[in-house]
Design an enzyme around this catalytic site. Structure first.
Site, PDB file in Angstrom:
ATOM      1  N   HIS A 184       0.765   5.195   1.256  1.00  0.00           N
ATOM      2  CA  HIS A 184      -0.021   6.031   2.162  1.00  0.00           C
ATOM      3  C   HIS A 184       0.622   7.414   2.249  1.00  0.00           C
ATOM      4  CE1 HIS A 184      -2.711   7.034   5.426  1.00  0.00           C
ATOM      5  NE2 HIS A 184      -1.674   7.544   6.053  1.00  0.00           N
ATOM      6  N   ASN A 243       0.855  -1.187   0.000  1.00  0.00           N
ATOM      7  CA  ASN A 243       0.000   0.000   0.000  1.00  0.00           C
ATOM      8  C   ASN A 243       0.890   1.236   0.000  1.00  0.00           C
ATOM      9  OD1 ASN A 243      -2.437   1.554   0.318  1.00  0.00           O
ATOM     10  ND2 ASN A 243      -1.931   1.798   2.492  1.00  0.00           N
ATOM     11  N   ASP A 303      -3.382   0.894   7.598  1.00  0.00           N
ATOM     12  CA  ASP A 303      -2.141   1.640   7.369  1.00  0.00           C
ATOM     13  C   ASP A 303      -1.011   1.190   8.295  1.00  0.00           C
ATOM     14  OD1 ASP A 303      -3.351   3.105   5.300  1.00  0.00           O
ATOM     15  OD2 ASP A 303      -4.214   4.502   6.735  1.00  0.00           O
ATOM     16  N   SER A 320       4.653   6.800   2.574  1.00  0.00           N
ATOM     17  CA  SER A 320       5.207   5.507   2.966  1.00  0.00           C
ATOM     18  C   SER A 320       4.659   4.429   2.055  1.00  0.00           C
ATOM     19  CB  SER A 320       4.790   5.149   4.406  1.00  0.00           C
ATOM     20  OG  SER A 320       5.098   6.187   5.310  1.00  0.00           O
TER      21      SER A 320
HETATM   22  C1  GAR Z   1      -2.910   8.779  -2.661  1.00  0.00           C
HETATM   23  O1  GAR Z   1      -2.405   9.948  -2.083  1.00  0.00           O
HETATM   24  C2  GAR Z   1      -2.708   7.590  -1.740  1.00  0.00           C
HETATM   25  O2  GAR Z   1      -1.509   7.661  -1.010  1.00  0.00           O
HETATM   26  C3  GAR Z   1      -3.899   7.708  -0.834  1.00  0.00           C
HETATM   27  O3  GAR Z   1      -4.957   8.075  -1.671  1.00  0.00           O
HETATM   28  C4  GAR Z   1      -4.447   8.838  -2.765  1.00  0.00           C
HETATM   29  C5  GAR Z   1      -4.930   8.202  -4.040  1.00  0.00           C
HETATM   30  O4  GAR Z   1      -4.571   8.971  -5.147  1.00  0.00           O
HETATM   31  N1  GAR Z   1      -4.138   6.492  -0.148  1.00  0.00           N
HETATM   32  C6  GAR Z   1      -4.544   6.423   1.125  1.00  0.00           C
HETATM   33  O5  GAR Z   1      -4.825   7.387   1.784  1.00  0.00           O
HETATM   34  C7  GAR Z   1      -4.649   5.014   1.682  1.00  0.00           C
HETATM   35  N2  GAR Z   1      -4.654   5.032   3.106  1.00  0.00           N
HETATM   36  P1  GAR Z   1      -4.522   8.303  -6.589  1.00  0.00           P
HETATM   37  O6  GAR Z   1      -5.885   7.638  -6.786  1.00  0.00           O
HETATM   38  O7  GAR Z   1      -4.312   9.460  -7.523  1.00  0.00           O
HETATM   39  O8  GAR Z   1      -3.395   7.326  -6.594  1.00  0.00           O
END
Ligand code: GAR
Length: 225
Positions: free
Chosen positions: A112, A110, A148, A139
């Protein structure tokens, strides 16, 4: 070289999935994006994946409101149908059950948007600003049962600047996510990751030298009274 078959799981924009896809276009990358799976039919990332010839699938989480096991069984069927070996969560905003996580133990990562274990969960950039941290970042970690949580493969830190808004800080972190996530997935796919005592070790990578500090600890211009 055999390329490991990876599914990117998305819920929305899919920019991290697009970064993985771009990396996988290189013939010496150890993984191929064999499936983009979304829990929402309206996820914008689906169209991008399809436009690049990547198979896509949707398992609507809304259709399984009180049936997480059923939702995950439907996802597992799609994953098995595409011969998936590794899952890369890429903005996938559903919490997975312990049983699903156990089935993919060591094979699911994942990204994050915080320096874990700070700011798990949502609204990480607003929370970083409110906390007044001077370094923030992202991370990549192996997925374990806690949200997470899980052994951290890599982190990238960015400075928080005095006039940052949630949007400017998010953009600075996202640019680093796009660099870090393809690298970390490559390490996992190449078999370089080993977990010992809850910590992840990556063989053969260069560790950062020196330190990151913000502001820089140079002497401020002291005014004399
Ligand atoms: C990203 O910033 C990712 O790190 C976060 O959601 C966004 C998705 O953007 N994920 C989380 O918060 C998971 N806990 P994307 O759809 O443009 O990749």
């Amino acid at each position: 070289m055999t390329r490991r078959r990876v599914a990117a799981l998305i819920s929305g924009r899919g920019s991290n999935m697009a970064a993985l896809l771009a990396a996988a276009e290189s013939p010496d990358y150890p993984a191929e994006l064999a499936l983009v799976l979304s829990n929402r039919a309206d996820a914008a990332g689906l169209a991008h994946a399809a436009s690049r010839g990547v198979p896509t699938a949707v398992v609507e989480s809304r259709a399984f409101r009180d049936d997480r096991a059923g939702f995950e069984a439907a996802m597992d069927a799609k994953l098995a149908g595409h011969g998936i070996e590794i899952i890369a969560l890429a903005g996938f905003m559903r919490v997975l059950t312990e049983a699903f996580v156990a089935r993919w133990d060591g094979r699911m990562i994942n990204v994050h948007p915080s320096l874990l274990p700070c700011f798990p969960g949502l609204d990480t950039h607003a929370r970083a600003l409110a906390a007044g941290v001077r370094l923030h970042g992202c991370s990549v970690h192996l997925v374990t049962a806690g949200v997470d949580e899980g052994p951290i493969l890599a982190q990238a830190a960015v400075p928080v600047l005095p006039d940052d808004t949630e949007a400017t800080l998010a953009a600075r972190v996202l640019a680093e996510e796009h660099r870090l996530y393809p690298a970390a997935l490559g390490w996992l796919a190449a078999g370089l990751v080993r977990v010992e005592g809850g910590r992840a070790h990556v063989a053969g990578v260069t560790t950062a030298a020196g330190c990151l500090a913000n502001p820089l600890p140079s002497a401020p211009a002291l005014s004399t009274r």
